[in-house]
Design a protein around this motif. Structure first.
Motif, PDB file in Angstrom:
ATOM      1  N   THR A  37     -51.361 113.802 -80.890  1.00 36.26           N
ATOM      2  CA  THR A  37     -50.994 112.501 -81.784  1.00 36.26           C
ATOM      3  C   THR A  37     -52.548 111.655 -82.054  1.00 36.26           C
ATOM      4  OG1 THR A  37     -49.631 112.639 -79.522  1.00 36.26           O
ATOM      5  CG2 THR A  37     -50.285 110.933 -80.801  1.00 36.26           C
ATOM      6  N   TRP A  38     -53.748 112.207 -81.855  1.00 33.61           N
ATOM      7  CA  TRP A  38     -54.782 110.738 -82.289  1.00 33.61           C
ATOM      8  C   TRP A  38     -55.150 111.798 -83.156  1.00 33.61           C
ATOM      9  CZ3 TRP A  38     -56.726 106.291 -81.684  1.00 33.61           C
ATOM     10  CH2 TRP A  38     -56.851 105.915 -80.498  1.00 33.61           C
ATOM     11  N   SER A  39     -54.789 112.966 -83.711  1.00 35.49           N
ATOM     12  CA  SER A  39     -55.208 113.173 -84.743  1.00 35.49           C
ATOM     13  C   SER A  39     -54.622 113.760 -85.906  1.00 35.49           C
ATOM     14  CB  SER A  39     -55.045 114.742 -84.610  1.00 35.49           C
ATOM     15  OG  SER A  39     -55.313 115.833 -85.761  1.00 35.49           O
ATOM     16  N   HIS A  40     -53.110 113.244 -84.993  1.00 40.40           N
ATOM     17  CA  HIS A  40     -52.188 112.455 -86.813  1.00 40.40           C
ATOM     18  C   HIS A  40     -52.554 111.259 -86.202  1.00 40.40           C
ATOM     19  CE1 HIS A  40     -48.412 111.585 -88.286  1.00 40.40           C
ATOM     20  NE2 HIS A  40     -48.119 110.539 -87.439  1.00 40.40           N
ATOM     21  N   LEU A  41     -52.669 109.472 -85.854  1.00 38.12           N
ATOM     22  CA  LEU A  41     -52.786 108.677 -86.267  1.00 38.12           C
ATOM     23  C   LEU A  41     -54.665 108.928 -87.200  1.00 38.12           C
ATOM     24  CD1 LEU A  41     -52.723 107.157 -82.447  1.00 38.12           C
ATOM     25  CD2 LEU A  41     -50.353 106.755 -84.601  1.00 38.12           C
ATOM     26  N   THR A  44     -53.259 109.440 -90.373  1.00 31.62           N
ATOM     27  CA  THR A  44     -52.378 108.624 -91.727  1.00 31.62           C
ATOM     28  C   THR A  44     -52.774 107.636 -91.649  1.00 31.62           C
ATOM     29  OG1 THR A  44     -51.448 109.197 -89.310  1.00 31.62           O
ATOM     30  CG2 THR A  44     -50.438 111.140 -91.056  1.00 31.62           C
ATOM     31  N   VAL A  45     -52.929 106.350 -89.774  1.00 33.12           N
ATOM     32  CA  VAL A  45     -52.464 105.359 -89.872  1.00 33.12           C
ATOM     33  C   VAL A  45     -52.853 104.340 -89.109  1.00 33.12           C
ATOM     34  CG1 VAL A  45     -49.413 105.330 -90.349  1.00 33.12           C
ATOM     35  CG2 VAL A  45     -51.305 105.709 -87.695  1.00 33.12           C
ATOM     36  N   LEU A  46     -54.113 105.442 -88.785  1.00 33.67           N
ATOM     37  CA  LEU A  46     -54.783 104.274 -87.361  1.00 33.67           C
ATOM     38  C   LEU A  46     -56.058 103.289 -88.599  1.00 33.67           C
ATOM     39  CD1 LEU A  46     -55.483 103.701 -85.006  1.00 33.67           C
ATOM     40  CD2 LEU A  46     -57.842 105.606 -84.801  1.00 33.67           C
ATOM     41  N   GLY A  47     -56.328 103.716 -89.508  1.00 36.51           N
ATOM     42  CA  GLY A  47     -56.879 102.659 -90.188  1.00 36.51           C
ATOM     43  C   GLY A  47     -56.054 101.751 -91.455  1.00 36.51           C
ATOM     44  N   ARG A  48     -55.080 101.980 -91.279  1.00 38.26           N
ATOM     45  CA  ARG A  48     -54.416 100.955 -91.674  1.00 38.26           C
ATOM     46  C   ARG A  48     -53.917  99.880 -90.533  1.00 38.26           C
ATOM     47  NH1 ARG A  48     -50.794 104.329 -93.665  1.00 38.26           N
ATOM     48  NH2 ARG A  48     -49.139 104.352 -93.235  1.00 38.26           N
ATOM     49  N   TYR A  49     -53.594 100.233 -89.728  1.00 41.71           N
ATOM     50  CA  TYR A  49     -53.328  99.613 -87.965  1.00 41.71           C
ATOM     51  C   TYR A  49     -54.921  98.338 -88.248  1.00 41.71           C
ATOM     52  CZ  TYR A  49     -49.891 103.029 -86.575  1.00 41.71           C
ATOM     53  OH  TYR A  49     -49.083 103.164 -86.386  1.00 41.71           O
ATOM     54  N   ILE A  50     -56.291  99.168 -88.596  1.00 41.83           N
ATOM     55  CA  ILE A  50     -57.503  98.616 -87.984  1.00 41.83           C
ATOM     56  C   ILE A  50     -57.724  97.537 -89.300  1.00 41.83           C
ATOM     57  CG2 ILE A  50     -60.199  98.444 -87.934  1.00 41.83           C
ATOM     58  CD1 ILE A  50     -59.397 101.305 -86.618  1.00 41.83           C
ATOM     59  N   SER A  51     -57.325  97.610 -90.728  1.00 42.45           N
ATOM     60  CA  SER A  51     -57.477  96.711 -91.499  1.00 42.45           C
ATOM     61  C   SER A  51     -56.148  96.033 -91.443  1.00 42.45           C
ATOM     62  CB  SER A  51     -57.827  97.832 -92.670  1.00 42.45           C
ATOM     63  OG  SER A  51     -55.918  98.474 -93.074  1.00 42.45           O
ATOM     64  N   ASN A  52     -54.837  96.124 -91.262  1.00 43.55           N
ATOM     65  CA  ASN A  52     -53.763  95.300 -91.684  1.00 43.55           C
ATOM     66  C   ASN A  52     -54.140  93.780 -90.770  1.00 43.55           C
ATOM     67  OD1 ASN A  52     -52.742  96.113 -94.122  1.00 43.55           O
ATOM     68  ND2 ASN A  52     -51.465  97.460 -92.862  1.00 43.55           N
ATOM     69  N   SER A  53     -54.606  94.848 -89.299  1.00 42.39           N
ATOM     70  CA  SER A  53     -55.005  93.714 -87.921  1.00 42.39           C
ATOM     71  C   SER A  53     -55.914  92.720 -88.525  1.00 42.39           C
ATOM     72  CB  SER A  53     -54.632  94.155 -87.009  1.00 42.39           C
ATOM     73  OG  SER A  53     -53.442  95.419 -86.499  1.00 42.39           O
ATOM     74  N   LEU A  54     -57.195  92.997 -88.656  1.00 37.90           N
ATOM     75  CA  LEU A  54     -58.514  92.065 -89.422  1.00 37.90           C
ATOM     76  C   LEU A  54     -58.319  91.678 -90.192  1.00 37.90           C
ATOM     77  CD1 LEU A  54     -61.491  94.961 -89.643  1.00 37.90           C
ATOM     78  CD2 LEU A  54     -60.748  93.144 -87.566  1.00 37.90           C
ATOM     79  N   TRP A  55     -57.290  91.448 -91.358  1.00 37.54           N
ATOM     80  CA  TRP A  55     -57.294  91.017 -92.671  1.00 37.54           C
ATOM     81  C   TRP A  55     -56.049  89.755 -92.532  1.00 37.54           C
ATOM     82  CZ3 TRP A  55     -59.829  90.110 -96.422  1.00 37.54           C
ATOM     83  CH2 TRP A  55     -60.184  90.615 -96.852  1.00 37.54           C
ATOM     84  N   LEU A  56     -54.850  89.990 -91.238  1.00 36.20           N
ATOM     85  CA  LEU A  56     -53.431  89.207 -90.980  1.00 36.20           C
ATOM     86  C   LEU A  56     -54.799  88.781 -89.936  1.00 36.20           C
ATOM     87  CD1 LEU A  56     -51.132  89.204 -90.528  1.00 36.20           C
ATOM     88  CD2 LEU A  56     -50.740  90.519 -88.122  1.00 36.20           C
ATOM     89  N   CYS A  57     -55.455  88.519 -88.932  1.00 39.08           N
ATOM     90  CA  CYS A  57     -56.703  87.567 -87.917  1.00 39.08           C
ATOM     91  C   CYS A  57     -56.918  86.286 -89.541  1.00 39.08           C
ATOM     92  CB  CYS A  57     -56.935  88.278 -87.419  1.00 39.08           C
ATOM     93  SG  CYS A  57     -56.418  89.193 -85.670  1.00 39.08           S
ATOM     94  N   ARG A 235     -46.915 108.381 -74.579  1.00 42.02           N
ATOM     95  CA  ARG A 235     -47.261 107.145 -73.455  1.00 42.02           C
ATOM     96  C   ARG A 235     -48.889 107.220 -73.154  1.00 42.02           C
ATOM     97  NH1 ARG A 235     -45.438 108.370 -67.371  1.00 42.02           N
ATOM     98  NH2 ARG A 235     -46.494 109.283 -66.621  1.00 42.02           N
ATOM     99  N   THR A 236     -49.403 108.182 -73.570  1.00 39.94           N
ATOM    100  CA  THR A 236     -50.816 107.877 -73.500  1.00 39.94           C
ATOM    101  C   THR A 236     -51.289 107.516 -74.294  1.00 39.94           C
ATOM    102  OG1 THR A 236     -50.707 109.488 -71.416  1.00 39.94           O
ATOM    103  CG2 THR A 236     -53.341 108.844 -72.734  1.00 39.94           C
ATOM    104  N   ALA A 237     -51.413 108.014 -75.587  1.00 37.71           N
ATOM    105  CA  ALA A 237     -51.070 107.587 -76.602  1.00 37.71           C
ATOM    106  C   ALA A 237     -51.154 106.458 -76.672  1.00 37.71           C
ATOM    107  CB  ALA A 237     -51.081 108.144 -78.101  1.00 37.71           C
ATOM    108  N   ALA A 238     -49.803 105.500 -76.657  1.00 42.22           N
ATOM    109  CA  ALA A 238     -49.777 103.858 -76.669  1.00 42.22           C
ATOM    110  C   ALA A 238     -50.233 103.409 -75.308  1.00 42.22           C
ATOM    111  CB  ALA A 238     -48.046 104.205 -75.732  1.00 42.22           C
ATOM    112  N   ALA A 239     -50.739 103.315 -74.871  1.00 44.32           N
ATOM    113  CA  ALA A 239     -51.767 103.126 -73.456  1.00 44.32           C
ATOM    114  C   ALA A 239     -53.340 102.911 -74.953  1.00 44.32           C
ATOM    115  CB  ALA A 239     -51.664 103.729 -72.514  1.00 44.32           C
ATOM    116  N   GLN A 240     -53.591 103.841 -74.934  1.00 45.91           N
ATOM    117  CA  GLN A 240     -55.318 104.035 -75.364  1.00 45.91           C
ATOM    118  C   GLN A 240     -54.696 102.926 -76.508  1.00 45.91           C
ATOM    119  OE1 GLN A 240     -55.337 107.797 -76.901  1.00 45.91           O
ATOM    120  NE2 GLN A 240     -56.654 108.591 -74.415  1.00 45.91           N
TER     121      GLN A 240
END
Length: 542
Positions: A37-41, A44-57, A235-240
């Motif tokens: 799961t983490w390899s997939h994230l 694909t999308v983990l970098g976008r999660y971080i950048s979007n969250s930072l720009w949003l804040c 669920r573990t990846a969701a918790a992380q």
């Protein structure tokens, strides 16, 4: 122990239950089994999660600070036409959830919406003849959050301008300092802690949001948590991911405290009564009027008008028994949570009052941290231990009776109310603590001298005095639960919907007109505590 009170038993149990979801999320940082799961994230999308969250804040912090400070300064320290209305009306956008605002402005500004359609008809344009900004973007999400959340900064900054800054500001003006220089050199530094607190609250709400960012297609940690849990089934990846988001929230709280260093922002004049407002005339008065009118129109009047129009002209095609079932579900959840939150907050605050120890104060601070934790994080943190408890109970039941009862607590109303309490108990606790602190200790001493015990004193002395504050605390929790979306989506029982989930489901299916009925009900309920707050603001300045 000299200061030990039996009432401390309740805070210990409540704090343990409140800390369990966050602890559960934190422990999963050390869990394994999520490599794929983490390899997939990561790919694909983990970098976008971080950048979007930072720009949003960053965008929301800048917007709410500018808008909240400007409106607070104008209404607190100046006189201009409409100021007495603006000073209480500027809090009304808080009644509109950000995800409802997102649905309304999408319908208003999209290609087939009334704005672009009117432009094409008036000017005779075709699609290729003009450019129009797309609201369903990261910038659009920032705008939605700014116009909904700026009242956090407005309320705290206005209070600071009226009280803390007034004495030193008057001293600066008598020394010949100009109004603008006095604002930047005196008022703004004194109000900095209040402004920072308001910005932090707005950012916590931003990071906790799911409906707006999901509808606009902006990938953040909140959407990632929901996706990892339901789409990837991990669920573990969701918790992380929840733990990383929780780290963002903790960083927000620590950042401002660290930035202060050893600086202090105290009013040393000993004068805290509000100053008479500076009268604005001509162009300055018009500019102040427009500055205050803009957020009120865009944040409340226009969305409320659009909602009312859509609900009256189209509305939910299933309005009737279905709508009343949804409203009943929402009111039941909100009412039960509010009742339990007020009861628990009263026990926590009274236990701390009786004990007067650092332990009691620390337990209340642990409980208070729940409001800073996004609903999606709490939902994941509740589901993990609850599902494990369900599995253990099912195993014991099957070994004793030979029948597997299945899930008992997971997906139940009880688990959902538990998540709400972890999230919103701090709201009730802060209100009750503030009011209880105003009751002089001599009343407790007088009660004890008359032979009343601790419980009797609470029942016959404190509760009658606190009745209004208890009602206010319950009302605030009630409205927060009515609007809560992420935790409800994750934890609701099967085939159990609320007004919030119905609004999200219909809007996600592009049935915005049908979603207007449930959304309007949420906004109307959200107005109740704001009416009380507005009356207090209107009577504050004398």
């Amino acid at each position: 122990m000299r200061n030990f009170s039996p009432f401390l038993i309740f805070p210990l149990l409540i704090a343990a239950l409140a800390a369990l979801p966050v602890t559960s999320v934190g422990l999963n940082l050390l869990a394994g089994g999520t490599g794929a799961t983490w390899s997939h994230l990561l790919d694909t999308v983990l970098g976008r999660y971080i950048s979007n969250s930072l720009w949003l804040c960053l965008g929301v912090a800048t917007g709410v600070a500018l808008l909240g400070v400007a409106t607070a300064w104008l209404t607190a320290m100046h006189e201009f036409p409409g100021r007495r209305v603006f000073e209480w009306a500027l809090v009304l956008p808080m009644a509109v959830p950000a995800y409802v605002m997102a649905y309304l402005y999408t319908d208003l500004l999209q290609f087939v919406g009334p704005v672009q359609t009117g432009l094409r008809e008036y000017f005779g344009w075709s699609r290729s003849d003009y450019w129009f900004p797309d609201v369903r973007t990261l910038g659009g999400a920032v705008g939605m959050f700014v116009f909904v959340l700026y009242p956090y900064v407005y309320l705290l900054a206005r209070n600071a301008f009226l009280e803390r800054a007034s004495g030193m500001l008057e001293a600066a003006l008598t020394l010949g300092v100009g109004p603008w220089r006095a604002f930047f050199r005196v008022s703004l530094p004194l109000a900095r802690p209040a402004i920072a607190a308001g910005v932090a609250l707005a950012l916590m709400e931003t990071l906790a949001d799911y409906g707006t960012v999901a509808y606009f297609g902006v990938d953040t940690f909140t959407t990632g948590i929901y996706r990892a849990w339901f789409s990837l089934g991990d669920r573990t990846a969701a918790a992380q991911l929840s733990a990383v988001l929780l780290g963002f929230v903790i960083l927000l709280v620590m950042l401002e405290r660290t930035s202060r260093g050893r600086a202090r922002y105290n009013n040393t004049t000993g004068r805290n009564r509000p100053m008479p407002g500076q009268h604005l005339k001509g162009g300055a008065a018009l500019l102040a009027f427009l500055m205050c009118c803009l957020p009120l129109v865009l944040g409340f009047l226009l969305p409320a008008g659009l909602l009312l129009r859509m609900a009256l002209l189209d509305g939910d095609a299933q309005f009737g028994s279905r709508f009343f079932t949804l409203a009943g579900n929402s009111f039941f959840l909100a009412g039960m949570t509010a009742l339990l939150a007020v009861l628990l907050a009263l026990l926590l605050a009274y236990g701390a009052r009786l004990s007067k120890t650092l332990l009691a104060q620390g337990l209340n601070r642990v409980v208070g941290l729940g409001y800073a934790v996004p609903g999606a994080v709490i939902a994941v943190g509740v589901l993990i231990p609850v599902t494990r408890l369900d599995s253990w109970l099912a195993g014991r039941w099957e070994s004793c009776f030979g029948v597997n009862p299945g899930l008992i607590l997971t997906g139940s109303v009880a688990a959902l109310i538990y998540a709400y309490l972890v999230r919103f108990l701090a709201v009730a606790l802060q209100t009750v603590e503030s009011s209880l602190g105003k009751i002089t200790p001599s009343m407790d001493e007088a009660s004890r001298s008359l032979g009343l015990g601790q419980f009797a004193t609470l029942k016959r002395v404190h509760i009658p005095i606190l009745r209004g504050s208890l009602f206010t605390a319950g009302l605030l929790v009630f409205v927060d639960v009515m609007k809560e979306l992420p935790a409800t989506l994750v934890m609701r029982p099967f085939n159990f919907d609320t007004l919030a989930t119905q609004t999200y489901t219909l809007a996600a299916d592009e049935r915005l007109a049908e979603a207007s009925t449930a959304a309007l009900a949420i906004v109307v309920v959200g107005l109740l505590p704001l009416i009380v707050l507005s009356r207090q603001i209107a009577s504050r300045r004398k």
